[in-house]
Design an enzyme around this catalytic site. Structure first.
Site, PDB file in Angstrom:
ATOM      1  N   ARG A  24     -50.582 -45.050 -14.328  1.00 48.18           N
ATOM      2  CA  ARG A  24     -51.650 -46.059 -14.281  1.00 48.18           C
ATOM      3  C   ARG A  24     -51.620 -46.867 -12.983  1.00 48.18           C
ATOM      4  NH1 ARG A  24     -53.750 -46.975 -19.736  1.00 48.18           N
ATOM      5  NH2 ARG A  24     -54.131 -44.826 -20.293  1.00 48.18           N
ATOM      6  N   ARG A  28     -56.851 -51.401 -14.172  1.00 51.02           N
ATOM      7  CA  ARG A  28     -57.400 -52.757 -14.267  1.00 51.02           C
ATOM      8  C   ARG A  28     -56.608 -53.844 -13.570  1.00 51.02           C
ATOM      9  NH1 ARG A  28     -58.015 -51.988 -20.561  1.00 51.02           N
ATOM     10  NH2 ARG A  28     -56.150 -50.845 -19.948  1.00 51.02           N
ATOM     11  N   ARG A  37     -65.587 -51.197 -12.100  1.00 47.98           N
ATOM     12  CA  ARG A  37     -65.810 -51.115 -13.556  1.00 47.98           C
ATOM     13  C   ARG A  37     -66.929 -52.032 -14.039  1.00 47.98           C
ATOM     14  NH1 ARG A  37     -65.527 -50.070 -17.596  1.00 47.98           N
ATOM     15  NH2 ARG A  37     -63.684 -50.277 -18.901  1.00 47.98           N
ATOM     16  N   TYR A 150     -54.502 -38.187 -31.382  1.00 51.21           N
ATOM     17  CA  TYR A 150     -55.817 -38.818 -31.171  1.00 51.21           C
ATOM     18  C   TYR A 150     -56.903 -38.091 -31.961  1.00 51.21           C
ATOM     19  CZ  TYR A 150     -53.989 -41.961 -27.660  1.00 51.21           C
ATOM     20  OH  TYR A 150     -53.277 -42.947 -27.031  1.00 51.21           O
TER      21      TYR A 150
HETATM   22  O1  CP3 Z   1     -53.372 -43.894 -12.672  1.00 48.11           O
HETATM   23  C1  CP3 Z   1     -53.196 -43.057 -13.570  1.00 48.11           C
HETATM   24  O2  CP3 Z   1     -52.174 -43.024 -14.282  1.00 48.11           O
HETATM   25  C2  CP3 Z   1     -54.221 -41.954 -13.747  1.00 48.11           C
HETATM   26  C3  CP3 Z   1     -55.232 -42.132 -14.718  1.00 48.11           C
HETATM   27  C4  CP3 Z   1     -54.980 -41.999 -16.196  1.00 48.11           C
HETATM   28  C5  CP3 Z   1     -55.806 -42.652 -17.157  1.00 48.11           C
HETATM   29  N1  CP3 Z   1     -55.438 -42.216 -18.380  1.00 48.11           N
HETATM   30  C6  CP3 Z   1     -56.902 -43.561 -16.865  1.00 48.11           C
HETATM   31  C7  CP3 Z   1     -57.205 -44.610 -17.858  1.00 48.11           C
HETATM   32  C8  CP3 Z   1     -54.064 -41.221 -16.898  1.00 48.11           C
HETATM   33  C9  CP3 Z   1     -52.934 -40.361 -16.376  1.00 48.11           C
HETATM   34  C10 CP3 Z   1     -54.381 -41.371 -18.280  1.00 48.11           C
HETATM   35  C11 CP3 Z   1     -53.665 -40.643 -19.349  1.00 48.11           C
HETATM   36  C12 CP3 Z   1     -53.790 -41.133 -20.719  1.00 48.11           C
HETATM   37  N2  CP3 Z   1     -54.919 -41.526 -21.376  1.00 48.11           N
HETATM   38  C13 CP3 Z   1     -52.733 -41.169 -21.644  1.00 48.11           C
HETATM   39  C14 CP3 Z   1     -51.324 -40.727 -21.369  1.00 48.11           C
HETATM   40  C15 CP3 Z   1     -50.606 -41.738 -20.584  1.00 48.11           C
HETATM   41  C16 CP3 Z   1     -50.173 -42.934 -21.365  1.00 48.11           C
HETATM   42  O3  CP3 Z   1     -50.624 -44.021 -21.046  1.00 48.11           O
HETATM   43  O4  CP3 Z   1     -49.346 -42.729 -22.269  1.00 48.11           O
HETATM   44  C17 CP3 Z   1     -53.231 -41.640 -22.852  1.00 48.11           C
HETATM   45  C18 CP3 Z   1     -52.438 -41.884 -24.117  1.00 48.11           C
HETATM   46  C19 CP3 Z   1     -54.625 -41.844 -22.680  1.00 48.11           C
HETATM   47  C20 CP3 Z   1     -55.601 -42.302 -23.692  1.00 48.11           C
HETATM   48  C21 CP3 Z   1     -56.167 -43.617 -23.330  1.00 48.11           C
HETATM   49  N3  CP3 Z   1     -56.995 -43.851 -22.262  1.00 48.11           N
HETATM   50  C22 CP3 Z   1     -55.963 -44.835 -24.013  1.00 48.11           C
HETATM   51  C23 CP3 Z   1     -55.089 -45.017 -25.236  1.00 48.11           C
HETATM   52  C24 CP3 Z   1     -56.717 -45.801 -23.336  1.00 48.11           C
HETATM   53  C25 CP3 Z   1     -56.936 -47.225 -23.757  1.00 48.11           C
HETATM   54  C26 CP3 Z   1     -55.748 -48.074 -23.514  1.00 48.11           C
HETATM   55  C27 CP3 Z   1     -55.997 -49.053 -22.416  1.00 48.11           C
HETATM   56  O5  CP3 Z   1     -55.115 -49.166 -21.550  1.00 48.11           O
HETATM   57  O6  CP3 Z   1     -57.049 -49.678 -22.443  1.00 48.11           O
HETATM   58  C28 CP3 Z   1     -57.312 -45.184 -22.229  1.00 48.11           C
HETATM   59  C29 CP3 Z   1     -58.161 -45.831 -21.209  1.00 48.11           C
HETATM   60  C30 CP3 Z   1     -57.781 -45.619 -19.785  1.00 48.11           C
HETATM   61  N4  CP3 Z   1     -57.483 -44.428 -19.197  1.00 48.11           N
HETATM   62  C31 CP3 Z   1     -57.716 -46.623 -18.794  1.00 48.11           C
HETATM   63  C32 CP3 Z   1     -57.354 -45.997 -17.587  1.00 48.11           C
HETATM   64  C33 CP3 Z   1     -57.155 -46.619 -16.222  1.00 48.11           C
HETATM   65  C34 CP3 Z   1     -58.033 -48.092 -19.051  1.00 48.11           C
HETATM   66  C35 CP3 Z   1     -58.951 -48.647 -18.020  1.00 48.11           C
HETATM   67  C36 CP3 Z   1     -60.356 -48.956 -18.355  1.00 48.11           C
HETATM   68  O7  CP3 Z   1     -60.775 -49.125 -19.502  1.00 48.11           O
HETATM   69  O8  CP3 Z   1     -61.045 -49.099 -17.340  1.00 48.11           O
END
Ligand code: CP3
Length: 343
Positions: A24, A28, A37, A150
């Protein structure tokens, strides 16, 4: 690219300083991400190669991290498999019609990544051009357990009750689901490698919910198949959280580099994994909120435990939290590079 610190560490070769990147690292906590965003949703960004490229590059331009990670989401492949979803503000992902029965599993579709996820592959090509070999690009995919959780829970879960009920109650259906997910993951990673990624990370973020016996029976053969499909083409990283009790099993499933979270000291974790693999980790992401002194002293502790052994990639035990000050992230990257410099 062969001289990249990150790729060398994946191969357990000596490096001039410990490579560092963050899960990540785009997101954000960054003002430039938040500002984009305001105009676009997360899925808009994932679906537009130019926007995904811009966001992937944001941390590369601001931090001296040693790798870029493709900006995308783990859940994107669920939609072409027949499981559409959306991100709900403040709640995270929501699958429209989660899997409830073995019949739902048999209704899943196979897809061609070159067709259904063409925008992701196009983003990879654009990012590789923009990076111009400054740092390697990491591609990724979700592992069967985490993706299945999921698909079955419909969103995040604390106890994985529905997932485990299906696993224990309908083991043949569970294996069919994981088989479909592993086939998808193998094909999708292969397409990402063909498009140009330099390494791939398999995210099994929630697999720490299982003990070793269940991991072996219900997960290992499927995850193993994903690593076998990539077969030495690029370095592979295998990540999960809460995995202290199953680190040996994760290694057996595959990965040149095994991710370790903050719950176990990295030297003990490395012993359990075995020194024939590289490790990635393992600062608690909460330490980046401050104060910096504690973040630095824990970083010192990690580096001391690793003691210069070849094959350590510095990362957090999980993703950067949205409330993290950008300056702390910048300071940490510099600190790791300076403190780990080899003569
Ligand atoms: O910078 C990076 O790591 C690359 C981008 C990336 C995102 N998601 C963007 C994202 C990666 C590698 C992921 C993988 C991902 N997505 C995982 C595995 C990694 C981990 O965190 O364990 C999982 C479980 C997901 C599923 C997911 N996506 C969830 C549960 C959420 C909501 C949680 C939250 O933080 O709000 C997301 C949203 C998400 N994916 C965001 C980002 C940057 C949140 C940002 C937004 O809403 O703009």
């Amino acid at each position: 690219m062969l001289t990249s610190r990150f790729l060398k560490a994946c191969r357990q070769e000596p490096v001039d300083a410990t490579p560092v990147w963050f899960m990540r690292q785009a997101g954000r906590y960054m003002p430039e991400y938040r500002s984009l965003r305001k105009q676009y949703s997360l899925l808009d960004i994932c679906r537009a190669p130019e926007l995904a490229t811009e966001v992937t590059l944001q941390p590369i331009n601001r931090l001296e991290v040693d790798a870029a990670i493709l900006f995308s989401d783990l859940l994107l492949p669920l939609e072409p498999m027949g499981l559409p979803f959306d991100f709900i503000k403040g709640e995270g992902p929501q699958i429209e019609r989660p899997i409830e029965s073995p019949a739902d599993i048999d209704a899943l579709r196979d897809f061609e990544p070159e067709v259904s996820l063409a925008h992701v592959l196009q983003a990879i090509r654009l990012i590789k051009q923009e990076l111009a070999d400054r740092v390697p690009l990491i591609g990724f995919v979700g592992a069967p357990f985490t993706l299945a959780s999921y698909a079955i829970e419909g969103g995040h879960s604390n106890n994985f009750a529905r997932t485990k009920s299906l696993m224990y109650g309908h083991p043949e259906a569970w294996h069919r689901l994981c088989d479909r997910l592993a086939t998808m993951a193998a094909g999708y990673l292969t397409a990402q490698i063909d498009a140009g990624v330099d390494a791939v990370q398999v995210f099994d973020s929630w697999v720490g919910a299982l003990g070793a016996a269940d991991y072996r029976e219900f997960v290992m053969p499927h995850t193993q198949r994903i690593f076998q499909a990539v077969d030495r083409r690029v370095p592979t990283l295998h990540f999960g959280t809460g995995t202290a009790a199953i680190l040996g099993e994760l290694k057996e499933a595959g990965g040149d580099v095994i991710g370790v979270d903050w719950r176990m000291p990295i030297d003990l974790a490395w012993e359990r994994i075995g020194h024939d693999r590289a490790v990635q980790g393992n600062l608690d992401p909460t330490l980046l909120l401050g104060p910096p002194n504690r973040m630095f002293s824990r970083t010192d502790d990690i580096l001391a435990r690793v003691a210069g052994r070849a094959g350590h990639i510095f990362n957090l035990g999980h993703g950067i939290l949205p409330s993290t000050p950008v300056e702390h992230v910048q300071m940490l990257v510099q600190y790791v590079h300076t403190a780990s410099q080899r003569p």
